[in-house]
Design a protein around this motif. Structure first.
Motif, PDB file in Angstrom:
ATOM      1  N   ALA A  67     177.606  57.129 -21.235  1.00 40.21           N
ATOM      2  CA  ALA A  67     176.757  58.322 -21.106  1.00 40.21           C
ATOM      3  C   ALA A  67     175.675  58.112 -20.065  1.00 40.21           C
ATOM      4  N   CYS A  68     175.001  56.979 -20.126  1.00 37.96           N
ATOM      5  CA  CYS A  68     173.909  56.687 -19.198  1.00 37.96           C
ATOM      6  C   CYS A  68     174.430  56.569 -17.762  1.00 37.96           C
ATOM      7  N   ALA A  69     175.530  55.851 -17.595  1.00 35.84           N
ATOM      8  CA  ALA A  69     176.086  55.642 -16.258  1.00 35.84           C
ATOM      9  C   ALA A  69     176.605  56.945 -15.661  1.00 35.84           C
ATOM     10  N   ALA A  70     177.249  57.772 -16.469  1.00 29.54           N
ATOM     11  CA  ALA A  70     177.804  59.028 -15.964  1.00 29.54           C
ATOM     12  C   ALA A  70     176.704  59.969 -15.488  1.00 29.54           C
ATOM     13  N   VAL A  71     175.639  60.105 -16.280  1.00 30.80           N
ATOM     14  CA  VAL A  71     174.538  60.988 -15.884  1.00 30.80           C
ATOM     15  C   VAL A  71     173.862  60.462 -14.620  1.00 30.80           C
ATOM     16  N   SER A  72     173.656  59.158 -14.557  1.00 29.70           N
ATOM     17  CA  SER A  72     173.029  58.565 -13.379  1.00 29.70           C
ATOM     18  C   SER A  72     173.886  58.778 -12.139  1.00 29.70           C
ATOM     19  N   TYR A  73     175.183  58.574 -12.263  1.00 30.88           N
ATOM     20  CA  TYR A  73     176.109  58.747 -11.147  1.00 30.88           C
ATOM     21  C   TYR A  73     176.079  60.186 -10.624  1.00 30.88           C
ATOM     22  N   LEU A  74     176.139  61.151 -11.537  1.00 32.28           N
ATOM     23  CA  LEU A  74     176.165  62.550 -11.122  1.00 32.28           C
ATOM     24  C   LEU A  74     174.832  62.990 -10.518  1.00 32.28           C
ATOM     25  N   THR A  75     173.733  62.552 -11.120  1.00 29.91           N
ATOM     26  CA  THR A  75     172.411  62.952 -10.627  1.00 29.91           C
ATOM     27  C   THR A  75     172.153  62.388  -9.239  1.00 29.91           C
ATOM     28  N   TYR A  76     172.596  61.180  -8.999  1.00 32.77           N
ATOM     29  CA  TYR A  76     172.404  60.535  -7.698  1.00 32.77           C
ATOM     30  C   TYR A  76     173.006  61.368  -6.574  1.00 32.77           C
ATOM     31  N   THR A  77     174.141  62.025  -6.850  1.00 31.25           N
ATOM     32  CA  THR A  77     174.825  62.795  -5.810  1.00 31.25           C
ATOM     33  C   THR A  77     174.042  64.029  -5.379  1.00 31.25           C
ATOM     34  N   PHE A  78     173.043  64.457  -6.174  1.00 34.37           N
ATOM     35  CA  PHE A  78     172.193  65.567  -5.746  1.00 34.37           C
ATOM     36  C   PHE A  78     171.310  65.152  -4.568  1.00 34.37           C
ATOM     37  N   PHE A  79     171.003  63.867  -4.477  1.00 35.06           N
ATOM     38  CA  PHE A  79     170.109  63.375  -3.437  1.00 35.06           C
ATOM     39  C   PHE A  79     170.871  62.890  -2.208  1.00 35.06           C
ATOM     40  N   THR A  80     171.973  62.205  -2.412  1.00 32.21           N
ATOM     41  CA  THR A  80     172.748  61.659  -1.295  1.00 32.21           C
ATOM     42  C   THR A  80     174.140  61.299  -1.787  1.00 32.21           C
ATOM     43  N   ARG A  81     175.104  61.312  -0.870  1.00 27.67           N
ATOM     44  CA  ARG A  81     176.461  60.883  -1.208  1.00 27.67           C
ATOM     45  C   ARG A  81     176.749  59.492  -0.670  1.00 27.67           C
ATOM     46  N   ASP A  82     175.787  58.908   0.014  1.00 27.97           N
ATOM     47  CA  ASP A  82     175.976  57.566   0.552  1.00 27.97           C
ATOM     48  C   ASP A  82     175.596  56.530  -0.490  1.00 27.97           C
ATOM     49  N   SER A  83     176.453  55.555  -0.694  1.00 30.54           N
ATOM     50  CA  SER A  83     176.141  54.472  -1.616  1.00 30.54           C
ATOM     51  C   SER A  83     175.394  53.370  -0.870  1.00 30.54           C
ATOM     52  N   MET A  84     174.922  52.382  -1.620  1.00 28.84           N
ATOM     53  CA  MET A  84     174.227  51.268  -0.986  1.00 28.84           C
ATOM     54  C   MET A  84     175.171  50.465  -0.098  1.00 28.84           C
ATOM     55  N   TYR A  85     176.473  50.654  -0.286  1.00 25.58           N
ATOM     56  CA  TYR A  85     177.449  49.948   0.537  1.00 25.58           C
ATOM     57  C   TYR A  85     177.835  50.733   1.791  1.00 25.58           C
ATOM     58  N   THR A  86     177.689  52.048   1.771  1.00 30.32           N
ATOM     59  CA  THR A  86     178.166  52.860   2.893  1.00 30.32           C
ATOM     60  C   THR A  86     177.057  53.455   3.746  1.00 30.32           C
ATOM     61  N   VAL A  87     175.799  53.415   3.257  1.00 30.40           N
ATOM     62  CA  VAL A  87     174.725  54.115   3.975  1.00 30.40           C
ATOM     63  C   VAL A  87     174.515  53.552   5.381  1.00 30.40           C
ATOM     64  N   LYS A  88     174.583  52.234   5.527  1.00 33.20           N
ATOM     65  CA  LYS A  88     174.363  51.644   6.844  1.00 33.20           C
ATOM     66  C   LYS A  88     175.515  51.983   7.785  1.00 33.20           C
ATOM     67  N   LEU A  89     176.729  52.011   7.261  1.00 30.97           N
ATOM     68  CA  LEU A  89     177.878  52.367   8.087  1.00 30.97           C
ATOM     69  C   LEU A  89     177.798  53.832   8.517  1.00 30.97           C
ATOM     70  N   ARG A  90     177.361  54.691   7.611  1.00 32.48           N
ATOM     71  CA  ARG A  90     177.222  56.109   7.940  1.00 32.48           C
ATOM     72  C   ARG A  90     176.244  56.306   9.098  1.00 32.48           C
ATOM     73  N   ARG A  91     175.160  55.545   9.103  1.00 34.63           N
ATOM     74  CA  ARG A  91     174.155  55.685  10.155  1.00 34.63           C
ATOM     75  C   ARG A  91     174.680  55.183  11.502  1.00 34.63           C
ATOM     76  N   ARG A  92     175.718  54.388  11.463  1.00 33.54           N
ATOM     77  CA  ARG A  92     176.345  53.929  12.698  1.00 33.54           C
ATOM     78  C   ARG A  92     177.491  54.842  13.108  1.00 33.54           C
ATOM     79  N   GLY A  93     177.641  55.959  12.413  1.00 32.83           N
ATOM     80  CA  GLY A  93     178.689  56.907  12.752  1.00 32.83           C
ATOM     81  C   GLY A  93     180.021  56.595  12.100  1.00 32.83           C
ATOM     82  N   ILE A  94     180.042  55.658  11.131  1.00 30.46           N
ATOM     83  CA  ILE A  94     181.284  55.275  10.457  1.00 30.46           C
ATOM     84  C   ILE A  94     181.285  55.889   9.074  1.00 30.46           C
TER      85      ILE A  94
END
Length: 669
Positions: free
Chosen positions: A401-428
């Motif tokens: 329950a806790c993980a599901a709500v956190s996961y869904l709420t996070y997507t309201f702010f950004t779709r980039d994860s801590m693993y993909t955000v740097k790649l996204r900023r490089r155009g990947i």
């Protein structure tokens, strides 16, 4: 024909293919298990060499220099040996998978075990999981390359190696398998599930056979007594989503801060290491991975005030370690941070009323899962790993329950994860399953038709509208009134029908206006535009500015398709031009710059920029998203330009030509 096919051609018949792939995945799993053992041993030896004695003697000023020396050594390794081992490991895996067909240089497997071992052993605030995932992935990739396997098999072995490493280091085969599928491959294809999980099981078995089998963070069995606990868990999930955004944004901000420092790379490492050492001098619990402190939080042995302080100092120490050039994972720090926040939340409920949270520690467990589920955008991995490392499956419902709500709420702010955000900023952009839609990466601005001279007013006669439409060769015209703005459109079909009625040919277009559906925002993608056009079954959509809420233009179904075709042509043309520059100078570099609002470049069209022949504008990104750069495209303040420069020595000259601010530079693939 591959080497394997030449040696044993019958084994690659379709009916044998799954068996061969699974066998190779298990071989990769063996190496992943041994890699986790060697990695732990190396961390222990470095720790004993650099800071072990100092920590045993209590707070000592020399502790400041342990992390500094460690980060200095790591900066030299990453700068001169393999840049891929800098950072937290998983983005490098995703980049290799997205851009190189799963190919990772063999040296990454060697240096990828040394650099993070030095970082963690010297007190750097990072985790073991990212590096061990990179080590396993590097071996799987190398095995695929040695056997000259097709890219799909090399990529699969890369995912299997990362799954084996995670499974072994956490003694969590299920979570390890989900890690390889959910985070690395981004899909649950049937052909990948069996090999990846076999690798995870093999890695865990090898590790357990030598190191013993026990839960990493074993806790007493807890039972959720309060019937409202799930509601409290959902509330905690909302909090953890915000913490997840702060964590992801903080990692990026820290790297940007150190990138902007006008210091040599080794000086940045020394500075960052000394700050981490200074924090550790007063709060030694934040140094290294921090499992003992996490275990105390899970057994309710830390006061809530101390939990809050540990969160703050661990957060700072992790960001500085990564930003200063350290090599290590961000998985374990996310568990630490989630445990501290969750534990403080549970203790707060307990102090309000013991009946609300008779076991405050369960909130620490749920907080760990929730923060990772949000920041990594990986709910399955988060849920399974917390259940496996604690060994308590009674907590399945609250953790989910806790993980599901956190996961869904996070997507309201950004779709980039801590693993993909740097790649996204490089155009990947890392494409995942249903996200593999080319038009999702293109802004609706690329197909926007501004409201201009082709518009008519409601008082325009039908005959005048017909003449204008014929002269412009348009199938419709927007209708704009001074009071209401865009009223709708008039189409050629309706005009012709009205003119055929002799008594209506002098009527105004107000009588045949077609209203338009709900507008799409100017920061949406072409993919979203196609979805709206299909849902409303129309040919035209209004486009609304997301800030002023004014209608700024229209987008049509044919315009969307033309914009996508233009994007595809531009991508191919740009690729050829980049390759031509690479042939002239093989040490090219990609540079991302931002155009300041007061730059003289603002308002200029791309064709008027007169860039050097050794530079090429690859893409332009605005707040609303990626747009297709063409000759008549006008630069605006805040635009981010990705420029390829060859040779790299011309980078500063090109930045000066654009009169822009450099954000990040990286070498091309």
């Amino acid at each position: 024909m591959t080497n394997v096919e030449r040696a044993i051609p019958r084994l690659f018949y379709p009916k044998w293919e799954p068996w061969i792939v699974s066998l190779l995945a298990m071989v990769t799993g063996v190496v992943g298990g041994f890699g986790a053992i060697v990695f732990r041993w190396m961390i222990k030896e470095v720790h004993n060499l650099l800071i072990g004695d100092v920590l045993q003697k209590g707070p000592h000023p020399f502790l400041i220099f342990g992390p500094a020396l460690g980060l200095l050594i790591v900066s030299l390794i990453t700068h001169y040996g393999a840049r891929e081992v800098k950072g937290h490991g998983v983005p490098q895996i995703l980049e290799a998978l997205a851009l190189r067909g799963g190919k990772i240089r063999p040296r990454v497997g060697i240096l990828g075990i040394i650099a993070p071992a030095v970082t963690i052993g010297s007190g750097g605030s990072v985790g073991r999981e990212g590096p061990i995932a990179l080590i396993g992935a590097a071996f799987g990739s190398t095995l695929g390359q040695l056997l000259t396997l097709p890219e799909k098999y090399t990529s699969l072995l890369l995912a299997a190696g990362s799954a084996a490493g995670i499974a072994a280091t956490f003694n969590a085969p299920i979570a390890g398998g989900f890690f390889g599928l959910e985070i690395v491959l981004g899909s649950y294809q049937i052909g990948a599930i069996v090999p990846v999980f076999l690798a995870a099981v093999t890695g865990t078995t090898v590790f357990d056979a030598i190191m013993g089998s026990q839960a990493v963070l074993a806790t007493p069995p807890y039972h959720v007594i309060n019937h409202f606990a799930l509601l409290f868990m959902m509330g905690l999930g909302l909090i953890m989503a915000i913490v997840g955004v702060l964590y992801t944004k903080g990692l990026t901000a820290s790297e940007d801060f150190f990138d902007r420092l006008s210091l040599p790379f080794w000086a940045k490492a020394l500075l960052g290491g000394m700050v981490v050492g200074l924090i550790g001098l007063f709060v030694p619990e934040v140094l290294g991975v921090g499992y003992p402190t996490m275990h105390l939080a899970l057994t309710n042995q830390i006061l809530w005030g101390a939990l809050a302080l540990l969160f703050v100092f661990k957060y700072l120490a992790t960001l500085i370690t990564i930003g200063a050039g350290g090599s290590g994972g961000v998985f374990a720090p996310s568990l630490f941070l989630g445990g501290m926040v969750g534990g403080a939340f549970g203790n707060l409920l307990y102090h309000i009323s013991p009946n609300l949270a008779p076991h405050p520690s369960i909130y620490a467990i749920a907080g760990m899962a929730a923060l990772f589920a949000a920041a990594a955008q990986a709910p399955f991995v988060a849920i399974t790993i917390l259940l496996e490392i604690t060994g308590d499956y009674h907590l399945t419902a609250p953790v989910m329950a806790c993980a599901a709500v956190s996961y869904l709420t996070y997507t309201f702010f950004t779709r980039d994860s801590m693993y993909t955000v740097k790649l996204r900023r490089r155009g990947i952009k890392i494409l995942r399953g249903d996200d593999i839609r080319p038009m999702a990466a293109i802004s609706v601005l690329s197909a926007l038709q501004p409201l201009g001279e082709d518009a008519v007013s409601p008082s325009t006669s039908i005959h005048e509208a017909w003449q204008k439409m014929t002269a412009l060769s348009r199938s419709f015209l927007p209708v704009i009134s001074r009071s209401q703005g865009l009223d709708g459109i008039v189409t050629m079909r309706d005009i012709v029908a009205a003119m055929q009625q002799q008594d209506r040919k002098n009527n105004t277009v107000a009588s045949i206006i077609q209203p338009l559906p709900k507008p799409i925002m100017n920061n949406d993608s072409l993919d979203e535009a196609i979805r709206y056009l299909s849902i409303y079954d129309v040919e035209v959509l209004p486009v609304q500015d997301s800030q002023t809420h004014h209608i700024v233009g229209l987008v049509t179904r044919s315009g969307v398709l033309k914009a996508y075709n233009a994007s595809a042509v531009h991508a191919v043309d740009t690729s050829h031009q980049v390759e031509a520059l690479k042939r002239r100078a093989d040490d090219g570099i990609f540079v991302e710059v931002e155009i300041p609002n007061d730059s003289p470049m603002v308002g200029k069209q791309l064709k008027d920029l007169y860039l050097s022949e050794d530079a090429l504008i690859v893409s332009v990104t605005r707040q609303q998203g990626a747009v297709i750069p063409h000759g008549n495209f006008a630069i605006k303040g805040g635009d981010r330009l990705l420029v390829y420069v060859a040779p790299a020595s011309r980078r500063e000259h090109v930045i000066d030509q654009l009169q822009a601010r450099e954000i990040v530079s990286f070498h091309g693939v």
